[in-house]
Design a protein around this motif. Structure first.
Motif, short mmCIF file in Angstrom:
data_model
loop_
_atom_site.label_atom_id
_atom_site.label_comp_id
_atom_site.label_asym_id
_atom_site.label_seq_id
_atom_site.Cartn_x
_atom_site.Cartn_y
_atom_site.Cartn_z
N GLY A 956 52.28 43.84 47.03
CA GLY A 956 52.45 43.92 48.48
C GLY A 956 52.36 42.55 49.13
N GLY A 957 52.78 42.52 50.36
CA GLY A 957 52.70 41.26 51.08
C GLY A 957 52.72 41.49 52.58
N LEU A 958 52.21 40.52 53.31
CA LEU A 958 52.20 40.61 54.78
C LEU A 958 52.56 39.24 55.34
CD1 LEU A 958 51.49 42.10 57.43
CD2 LEU A 958 49.14 41.34 57.10
N LEU A 959 53.62 39.26 56.14
CA LEU A 959 54.10 38.03 56.76
C LEU A 959 53.72 38.10 58.24
CD1 LEU A 959 55.87 35.84 55.43
CD2 LEU A 959 57.84 36.95 56.48
N ILE A 1051 49.33 38.36 50.09
CA ILE A 1051 50.25 38.73 49.04
C ILE A 1051 49.37 39.20 47.90
CG2 ILE A 1051 50.41 36.36 48.12
CD1 ILE A 1051 53.42 37.05 47.64
N SER A 1052 49.74 40.28 47.26
CA SER A 1052 48.81 40.81 46.27
C SER A 1052 49.53 41.62 45.21
CB SER A 1052 47.77 41.70 46.95
OG SER A 1052 48.39 42.86 47.44
N MET A 1053 48.87 41.73 44.08
CA MET A 1053 49.34 42.58 43.00
C MET A 1053 48.13 43.30 42.45
SD MET A 1053 51.69 41.48 39.84
CE MET A 1053 50.50 40.57 38.90
N GLY A 1054 48.26 44.60 42.30
CA GLY A 1054 47.13 45.38 41.83
C GLY A 1054 47.54 46.33 40.73
N TYR A 1055 46.62 46.64 39.85
CA TYR A 1055 46.90 47.58 38.77
C TYR A 1055 45.71 48.51 38.65
CZ TYR A 1055 48.43 49.48 34.34
OH TYR A 1055 48.84 50.34 33.36
N THR A 1056 46.01 49.79 38.59
CA THR A 1056 44.93 50.77 38.49
C THR A 1056 44.91 51.32 37.07
OG1 THR A 1056 45.35 51.38 40.76
CG2 THR A 1056 44.00 52.89 39.48
N ILE A 1057 43.76 51.22 36.45
CA ILE A 1057 43.59 51.78 35.11
C ILE A 1057 42.81 53.06 35.28
CG2 ILE A 1057 42.78 51.32 32.77
CD1 ILE A 1057 42.56 48.33 33.66
N ASN A 1058 43.48 54.19 35.14
CA ASN A 1058 42.73 55.45 35.26
C ASN A 1058 43.12 56.41 34.14
OD1 ASN A 1058 45.29 56.03 36.08
ND2 ASN A 1058 44.69 57.04 37.99
N ILE A 1071 39.58 51.93 37.09
CA ILE A 1071 39.29 50.51 37.29
C ILE A 1071 40.51 49.91 37.96
CG2 ILE A 1071 38.78 48.30 36.17
CD1 ILE A 1071 37.59 49.89 33.86
N GLU A 1072 40.30 49.20 39.04
CA GLU A 1072 41.43 48.57 39.72
C GLU A 1072 41.30 47.06 39.58
OE1 GLU A 1072 40.97 51.99 43.03
OE2 GLU A 1072 41.34 49.97 43.81
N LEU A 1073 42.40 46.46 39.20
CA LEU A 1073 42.44 45.00 39.10
C LEU A 1073 43.40 44.51 40.15
CD1 LEU A 1073 42.80 44.72 35.22
CD2 LEU A 1073 40.72 44.46 36.57
N ARG A 1074 43.04 43.41 40.76
CA ARG A 1074 43.87 42.95 41.87
C ARG A 1074 43.81 41.44 41.97
NH1 ARG A 1074 45.98 44.99 46.72
NH2 ARG A 1074 45.43 43.55 48.36
N VAL A 1075 44.95 40.85 42.16
CA VAL A 1075 45.03 39.41 42.44
C VAL A 1075 45.70 39.27 43.78
CG1 VAL A 1075 45.88 37.18 41.69
CG2 VAL A 1075 45.32 38.93 40.00
N ALA A 1076 45.10 38.51 44.66
CA ALA A 1076 45.69 38.39 45.99
C ALA A 1076 45.64 36.95 46.46
CB ALA A 1076 44.93 39.29 46.97
N GLY A 1077 46.58 36.62 47.29
CA GLY A 1077 46.56 35.32 47.95
C GLY A 1077 46.39 35.55 49.43
N ARG A 1078 45.65 34.68 50.05
CA ARG A 1078 45.34 34.83 51.47
C ARG A 1078 45.74 33.53 52.18
NH1 ARG A 1078 40.77 32.91 53.01
NH2 ARG A 1078 40.27 33.18 55.18
#
Lengths: 1124, 523
Positions: A956-959, A1051-1058, A1071-1078
């Motif tokens: 996802g992302g937000l401008l 801006i972000s990328m996430g992955y859910t391990i369930n 478990i959710e993993l997420r990398v985001a830029g701010r």
């Protein structure tokens, strides 16, 4: 009274209640209740896709009996025998994000099974919306635009300050983060500025029904010379952990805020915190780490060294034994010769920054049974800032408990409490000769600011005082070494804050409901700021060179009691509604006690015991406001398509004058659902609603403006230096205050009309909302100058009017919503035009300035924020270059009536053309310092949000877009004087320029030129940069720039391990993993730090000013969340 | 269990709903808890009035007047511009306001508004000392303002019920002040009220140490001296004022020991205002050439000794005394050397001496405001107008044998007695000019008598006088002009700052002099 006595009374009341009250009330209940066997209603709630839904509310409508679905979607309601209805009754299942589903259930004998399947509800129709002061409504019944931010959006913003988390989330909700420092304050403005003197221009914040404080308080010792330097503490609501928020409703206008009457003039933000849900206890640990660094900084030159006129600063051997080698450097600027090749060069803009990091951990535990739910969270957030040294940091520890107990089907009580401790360290900065950025950016490129303390003599070095010897503690450094500031001058704020409340909901019958909420917000902010011996702070009287310390506290307390009674009526099948009456009592007190100790006796410690004197008068004040209000609201739902609401609030406030002690705030709204798709199938239009609303809200006057006071301040000789203490010979004296006590003081009143349309399109794959509003603020309080022969300077009066008009559009599209892949896009666009209408100022008053308008005192711009008839609210006023058509006389020549050869503009003068005199340069116009220079408000703002989901992966992302808005870059203007800005080297290197042809006086100008020197090629040399282009000698207009931006907020990328193995192997459900830029990238045309910046922090509505502001920070955030 | 819960909740709600009748008002809620809103004794106001008024009488207005009368010269920055008569409404804004009260967010107070409030409190207690002293201060403050600005708000000023005070004609203001002083003198005759019963409450610092009866007596003398001074202000248009002034002067301050001196002490914010100015603005003003040259000429002519010159100014390194020409002009020579501010070698200049130099402690110079000497010289001038030199002689002699000039370091400053010289008008007015050094009253004297003869400041770099004379009044403050529609336009006020006439009461101009004439002092 004895316990026994109390018991007797209670028994009596109880029997009375049994015999009379219930009999009476039951008689009113609609038919259908008869004695039978107890019945158990149970079932399962699932989504359309078949997923069990937990947390859904299942209600037996006529009984008001409620149960909440458990983790597996199941629910159970036990209906006592006495209350089992006969015949069929409606049972409804509701869950946010899904359309409610109602079934007709027959309770004829034995356990009843009823399952519910809930369809997705992207338009949120039918959902309950809190509308403030204990009232609620449903989405389609709202006559005003709804702006709603959910917990996911807040958490994904990765902001530790919830106000920052609102950036780009709703149209016309504009956030300005004042800097990238840890704990920096954030300012929020909704639909323009509606007040001048009475507030910081920010909305009322309400958490779980209880108003809470978010007014930023400067340190008292530095508040008076705010233009001259201080530290900037956070806005108080940083104490709320964003992870605890379930959702935020933004009540933008007067029509939606009217229920809060005189507190809603700047809008209302309603925050609801998370609650527990029945079922298995859930655990969630969210842990993140961010790495941050500074964003853009002013570009500095590295070619020319210290000196003037191309001549290096010569080393004048000092005869003073206290000085080693050269004496103090005379030349403050970097207009010396080219630096010889091989000479070490230092990047003074970046060297004072480092990589910062933030760790953020929140553990939440929630759960409960059908009757009891709880939510418990603990958070720890630590931000080590991007400024070198140990003095820039912020740490928040927060604990929250929310609990709800359904005591009976009719009575529910809840309590929530939030405790937090926020400890922040701040570095003195901005317009401050003893601040970080001034010292850093003014240092010549070849001067090494390290070591900042001379190792031999242990004295501060600075570029103007490079070789201190023993005994130079108090010598003038000119500007402080930035490293010294960052390391040696601590300032802290330590806030312990508790807020929360208890609430009860009692529904004695199905048609009558009482809501009570009693809340408290208490914070104690221990403030401390130290000026080390040898400092160069010039604006805090008594600490210059000799050091000082201010230490004390700011205590804020707010008690709020809100009681409402809501009666639901049903006149016929197509005419229903509610009637609500309520009462609100509120008491606020703010106490601040911050003595300033001057002249440290020994260099350490920073302690009020280690000072030679305490500055008088003591910085000590208490402020109380009481409010007593009553309100009533009626709604009517007609034919399931027309929804009317009318309400009125009556506020009594202690700061109103006695003859205007109470004020009315009415509102009315209508929503007409003109189209609702019936049945399935694909259609262009699936839902349509027109809405319109009118309402009034207000802003309270500052307390005590009605009092005539005596004060003990010193009497000064008009700024020349001499001052007479009112205490002489050891006896204290008093003088009258400078404010003429107000005689009439009413609330400022915002009147707003709003209309809009909400559409559901393409089978709800898109929705569009368009809103227009017209808002007039009348009776705005101004300090109106009075003749000095009255003995006073000004009188606060309800004297001004302001006007805001705007449009808001939001379009959300969900083109793909399959199980494996989903894509959605959200667009927002808004604009606001704020102006001062004709008659908006008292006759004869040319303009009025906002308090803390940023003017004067070396920060350049004369009036950073002002109101002037016919001009945008907050317009910049200041000095300009000489222009044709203004009737100016230059060097004895009336330029408008003189030929070019005669030294004038010529016969065909262009009004407003830049006058270029015979030297070839524009000239400073001294005639007025009140020319309208620019509008800091953006032309429009917008945002683009998108999110892709591929199975368990989401991106996802937000401008965030802000278009236009003039910014004032005083930093650049000062660096022109000092010759350290990159442009000054380019000017020296480059050839001559022609003003108006290939060179403009500022980056937004495209000036026509006239006069004898027009077209002349002239060099951009030191005399130009220090004359016409310096913030000290040039006109304010020279430093205006485009303040707009386009930035990637998130801006972000996430992955859910369930997958099942997660549960099997690790015991987690997911478990959710997420990398985001701010704030990763900001595109702008601004020369300096990011144009999202604020010289005055969140304590003033004045925007766009920059004078050695600190940069913003950007960060990469890595998050892991364990759910169980 | 359940019903009792309901009952308790119900009771709780009922309690919550019960509003208190005083919930919205009262101390701390509608009344400011941080500042004193009700004052029951006049003492604190009186303290502040005594602290504040030196800021006006020794501050920028006094500096402007010092520049116009060439007792000091503006040699740098703003003061240099003021010395060239470039004071506009915004320059004097805060000082016009400081006549009445707070004049901007940091300046003023302890002025007419507080004098009125002090009298109101004193009247409630029927305290004759404070009522009378209030009237004396009112006459002192407003009499000064009427001299500086001409028509000013007075009858409606500093009255919280009137937001746009009317401007009163200057002569009417003086008339009102005479009545105020008469009333004060009558009030002092009878001891009433708490301060009279119990003596001083510690708030009297001007005449610290005197008991109530002594204070009534000394303020009666001050009131008479002030009456004499104010009669002289109107004498140019009302010749009968001379006799009235003479009568009052005879009842005025009876000895230098009773002189009215502004209170100052050695604390930083207790220091003399001239002193404080010279601390922060160390080279903006310097000694005026006229003051030094007049003193030197008088010494050369045997009219006085050098003690006053030595007390006021320092010697330059080449051993002489030289002041600055108006505007700090240093390149203007006069043929006769009169007013030549240039030092003999390398343009060396005298500076102010220790009493106000801003450098030599204690900085507590208690500047005289109204004194025995001034009273005697008023009597001398009035007698001269009525009966000529012979009538004036005893009064001039008295002034010259009691040469007191304030106090510093806790001791009175006195100069040796001088032998008698003929009581000509010039000798009387020049005696007053040097004896009242830095006192704004010398400007009023000059406006009435054109003595001492002063040339207009030359424009920068020029030698000829500017095309307007030394100002006879100051413009009204900018805030007053903006906010008070009753403010007279410059023309209706009679005199503009740049016109050649010098005062609404003295529409004629003083003789035009300039620096190139052989001697502006033709005696």
């Amino acid at each position: 009274m004895s316990i026994e006595g109390f018991g007797r009374i209670a028994r009596t009341l109880r029997s009375w209640a049994r015999s009379r009250l219930w009999a009476a009330l039951l008689a009113l209940v609609p038919a259908g209740l008869a004695a039978q066997q107890p019945v158990t209603l149970s079932g399962k709630v699932t989504s359309a896709a078949g997923t069990p839904l937990s947390g859904a509310q299942v209600t037996i409508e006529p009984l008001g009996a409620v149960a909440t679905s458990r983790g597996d979607g199941s629910y159970t309601i036990l209906v006592p025998a006495a209350r089992v209805p006969s015949g069929t009754v409606a049972v409804t299942a509701r869950l946010i994000g899904y359309k409610a589903n109602t079934a007709q259930v027959s309770f004829a004998g034995g356990p009843v099974q009823q399952d519910f399947t809930l369809a997705d509800n992207p338009l949120q129709l039918g959902e309950i919306v809190v509308t403030g002061a204990g009232t609620s409504s449903e989405v389609e019944k709202l006559g005003t635009v709804r702006n709603y931010v959910d917990s996911t959006a807040i958490v994904n913003s990765n902001e530790s300050n919830l106000v920052n988390a609102l950036a780009a989330k709703a149209p016309n909700v504009n956030i300005t983060s004042s800097a990238g420092d840890p704990g920096a304050s954030a300012y929020i403005q909704i639909r323009g500025i509606t007040s001048v003197e009475s507030s910081d221009g920010q909305p009322l914040f309400v958490v779980d029904g209880v108003p809470v404080d978010n007014v930023t308080q400067y340190n008292l010792a530095t508040q008076q010379p705010l233009n001259g330097g201080t530290v900037f503490p956070p806005n108080p609501l940083i104490s709320l952990n964003p992870d605890d928020i379930e959702n935020i409703e933004i009540l933008k206008g007067a029509s939606s805020g009217a229920i809060y009457g005189s507190r809603a003039g700047q809008g209302v933000i309603l925050i609801t915190t998370k609650k527990g849900r029945p079922g298995q206890t859930k655990y969630s640990l969210r842990s993140s780490i961010s790495l941050s660094d500074h964003t853009q900084l002013p570009a500095l030159q590295t070619e020319f060294g210290q000196g003037s006129g191309g001549v290096a600063e010569t080393c004048v051997p000092s005869s003073d034994p206290a000085l080693v080698g050269c004496g103090p450097q005379v030349s403050t600027s970097s207009y010396g010769p080219k630096i010889a090749a091989g000479t070490p060069i230092y990047d003074h803009a970046t060297e004072i920054f480092r990589q910062g990091f933030t760790t953020d951990n929140t553990l939440t535990v929630s759960g409960g049974s059908d009757r009891t739910q709880f939510f418990l969270s603990g958070g720890y957030n630590y931000d080590r800032g991007i400024i070198v040294g140990d003095n820039s940091h912020y740490r928040r520890i927060s604990v929250r408990f929310n609990g709800d107990q359904r005591i009976s089907d009719r009575l529910k009580v809840g309590a929530n409490v939030n405790y937090s401790n926020g400890f922040g360290g701040f570095v003195q900065s901005r317009n401050d000769t003893g601040g970080l950025m001034i010292g850093a950016l003014r240092t010549p490129p070849e001067f090494n600011n390290l070591p900042f303390v001379d190792p031999l003599f242990n004295q501060q070095r600075s570029y103007r005082f490079p070789n201190p010897g023993p005994g130079t503690e108090f010598a003038n450094r000119g500007y402080d070494n930035p490293f010294w500031v960052a390391n040696e001058e601590p300032a802290t704020s330590n806030v312990s804050r508790t807020f929360g409340g208890v609430n009860g909901e009692w529904a004695p019958t199905s048609w009558l409901k009482f809501n009570e909420s009693l809340g408290l917000d208490y914070s104690n902010d221990e403030r401390f700021e130290g000026w080390a011996v040898g400092n160069s702070e010039t604006n805090v009287v008594g600490v210059t060179h000799v050091g000082g310390v201010t230490a004390g506290y700011i205590r804020n307390q707010q008690l709020d009691n809100n009681l409402t009674a809501t009666l639901s009526y049903s006149a016929s099948q197509s005419w229903k509604g509610t009637f609500t009456v309520g009462q609100n009592l509120n008491s606020q007190s703010l106490q601040s006690r911050q003595p300033l100790g001057t002249a440290l006796i020994a260099a350490q410690p920073f302690n009020l015991g280690n000072v030679s004197g305490i500055s008088q008068p003591l910085l000590d004040f208490l402020q109380k406001t009481h409010l007593e209000s009553y309100f009533a609201q009626a709604t009517a739902d007609i034919g399931q398509q027309l929804y009317l609401t009318a309400a009125v609030r009556n506020d009594g406030v202690s700061s109103f004058d006695a003859t205007n002690q109470r004020a009315w705030f009415p509102k009315g709204s209508a929503a007409w659902v003109f189209y609702r798709q019936k049945g399935a199938g694909s259609h262009f239009l699936t839902y349509g609603k027109l809405r319109t609303a009118y309402g009034q809200s207000g802003t309270q006057p500052t307390p005590y403006l009605l009092s005539s006071i005596f004060a003990s301040s010193a009497i000064t000789d008009g700024g020349w230096g001499p001052a007479a203490s009112t205490a002489i010979n050891g006896v204290g004296g008093l003088i009258s205050g400078f404010n003429a006590p107000a005689t009439v003081l009413k609330p400022e009143r915002v009147k707003e009309f709003e209309a809009g349309i909400d559409l559901g399109l393409f089978s709800d794959k898109a929705d569009l909302s368009v809103t227009h509003y017209r808002q007039n603020s009348d009776d705005v309080i101004l300090n109106v100058p009075v003749p000095t022969s009255t003995g006073y300077v000004q009188e606060p009066e309800n004297a001004a009017s302001l006007q805001n008009r705007g449009w808001e559009v939001s379009l959300n599209m969900r083109p793909i919503t399959t199980k494996g892949f989903a894509w959605d896009v959200g667009l927002q666009w808004a604009r606001n035009r704020g102006t001062v209408p004709l008659g908006g100022l008292p006759a004869g008053l040319q303009f009025a300035a906002f308090p803390f308008s940023g003017g004067g005192n070396g920060a350049g711009l004369h009036t950073g924020g002002s109101i002037m008839v016919g001009q945008p609210i907050g317009v910049y006023l200041g000095t300009d270059y000489v222009r044709c058509g203004r009737g100016l006389v230059v060097g004895g020549v009336d330029i408008d009536h003189s030929s070019v050869a005669g030294g004038g503009c010529g016969t065909s003068l262009t009004p407003g053309a830049l006058f270029i005199d015979a030297t070839g340069y524009p000239q400073l116009d001294n005639a007025s310092s009140a020319y309208v220079l620019g509008d800091p408000n953006p032309d429009w703002t917008g945002s683009v949000r998108t999110n892709f989901r591929f199975g368990k992966l989401s991106i996802g992302g937000l401008l965030d877009i802000r278009h236009g808005g003039i910014a004032y870059n005083g930093t650049k203007g000062a660096l022109n004087q000092f010759g350290t800005g990159l442009n000054t080297a380019q000017g020296r290197d480059g050839g001559p320029v022609i003003f108006g042809t290939n060179y403009q006086v500022n980056s937004i100008a495209n000036d026509a030129v006239a006069g004898p020197g027009a077209g002349m090629a002239v060099p951009l040399n030191q005399s130009w940069f220090q004359g016409g282009a310096s913030v000290f000698n040039g006109p304010d207009v020279a430093f205006l720039e485009d303040g707009g931006w386009v930035k990637i907020r998130e801006i972000s990328m996430g992955y859910t391990i369930n997958q099942p193995w997660v549960s099997r192997a690790m015991g987690f459900s997911s478990i959710e993993l997420r990398v985001a830029g701010r704030n990763l990238v900001s595109w702008n045309n601004y020369d300096g730090v990011d144009p999202e910046t604020s010289l005055l922090g969140a304590g003033s509505p004045v925007r766009g000013l920059n004078y050695f502001n600190s940069p913003q920070a950007r960060s990469w955030v890595f998050t892991v969340t364990f759910n169980r | 269990m359940r019903p009792s819960f309901r009952v308790m909740l119900g009771l709780g709600l009922a309690l919550g709903a019960a509003g208190c009748s005083d919930y919205l008002s009262g101390p701390g809620v509608s009344q400011d808890p941080n500042n004193i809103t009700t004052l029951l004794t006049p003492g604190p106001l009186y303290i502040a009035i005594q602290a504040a008024q030196p800021v006006q009488f020794e501050g920028q207005i006094a500096r402007n007047i010092g520049l116009y009368t060439q007792q000091v010269a503006g040699i740098a920055r703003q003061q240099q511009g003021f010395d060239l008569y470039l004071s506009g409404p915004s320059d004097v804004d805060t000082y016009f306001g400081a006549v009445y009260g707070a004049s901007n967010l940091i300046t003023g107070g302890g002025a007419l508004l507080d004098i009125h409030k002090m009298q109101q409190i004193a009247r409630k207690a029927n305290d004759s000392l404070y009522i009378g002293v209030g009237k004396v201060y009112e006459a002192l403050v407003i009499g000064f303002a009427a001299d500086v600005w001409g028509d000013i708000p007075y009858r409606q000023a500093a009255d919280s019920t009137i937001l746009k005070p009317k401007f009163d004609p200057q002569l009417q203001v003086y008339g009102d002040l005479q009545a105020q002083l008469d009333s004060a003198i009558n009030i002092f005759l009878v001891a009433t009220g708490p301060t009279n019963a119990g003596g001083s409450d510690g708030s009297e610092v001007t005449y610290a140490g005197l008991g109530a009866a002594q204070l009534r007596s000394v303020y009666t003398q001050v009131a008479h001296s002030l009456k004499a001074r104010l009669y002289m202000h109107v004498a140019a248009t009302d010749p009968t004022a001379y006799q009235k002034a003479l009568n009052e002067a005879k009842l005025g301050i009876s000895a230098p020991a009773n002189d009215f001196l502004w209170f100052h002490d050695a604390t930083p914010n207790g220091n003399n205002i001239w002193w404080q100015f010279n601390v922060t603005r160390s080279s903006d003003i310097g000694p005026g050439a006229a003051a030094i040259e007049i003193l030197k000429r008088r010494i050369n002519a045997g009219v006085e000794d050098s003690s006053r010159l030595k007390f006021y100014f320092t010697k330059t390194s080449d051993g002489g005394y030289f002041g600055y020409r108006p505007g700090g002009a240093t390149n203007v020579q006069t043929t006769g050397g009169i007013y030549n501010g240039n030092g003999s070698a390398g343009a060396k200049y005298s500076t102010f001496n220790a009493f106000i130099d801003g450098a030599t402690p204690p900085g507590d110079f208690r500047q005289p405001e109204i004194t025995y000497v001034e009273t005697q010289l008023i009597a001398a001038e009035a007698s001269f107008r009525i009966g000529g030199t012979a009538a004036a002689q005893p009064f001039l002699d008295a002034a010259r044998t009691n040469r007191a000039y304030g106090a510093t370091g806790g001791s009175a400053v006195t100069f040796p007695a001088l032998p008698s010289v003929a009581a000509t008008l010039q000798n009387i007015m020049e005696e007053k000019y040097v004896a009242l050094y830095l006192n704004p009253e010398v400007w009023s004297d000059w406006k009435r008598t054109c003595l001492p003869a002063l040339a207009t400041a030359p424009p920068p770099g020029g030698t000829a006088p500017q095309n307007f004379s030394i100002p006879g009044r100051l413009p009204y403050g900018q805030t007053e002009i903006n906010a008070n529609p009753n403010t007279p336009t410059t023309s209706s006020a009679g005199v503009t700052i740049t016109s050649t006439s010098i005062n609404p009461n003295q529409p004629a101009a003083c003789p035009a002099l300039n620096y190139t004439s052989s001697s502006p002092l033709a005696n």
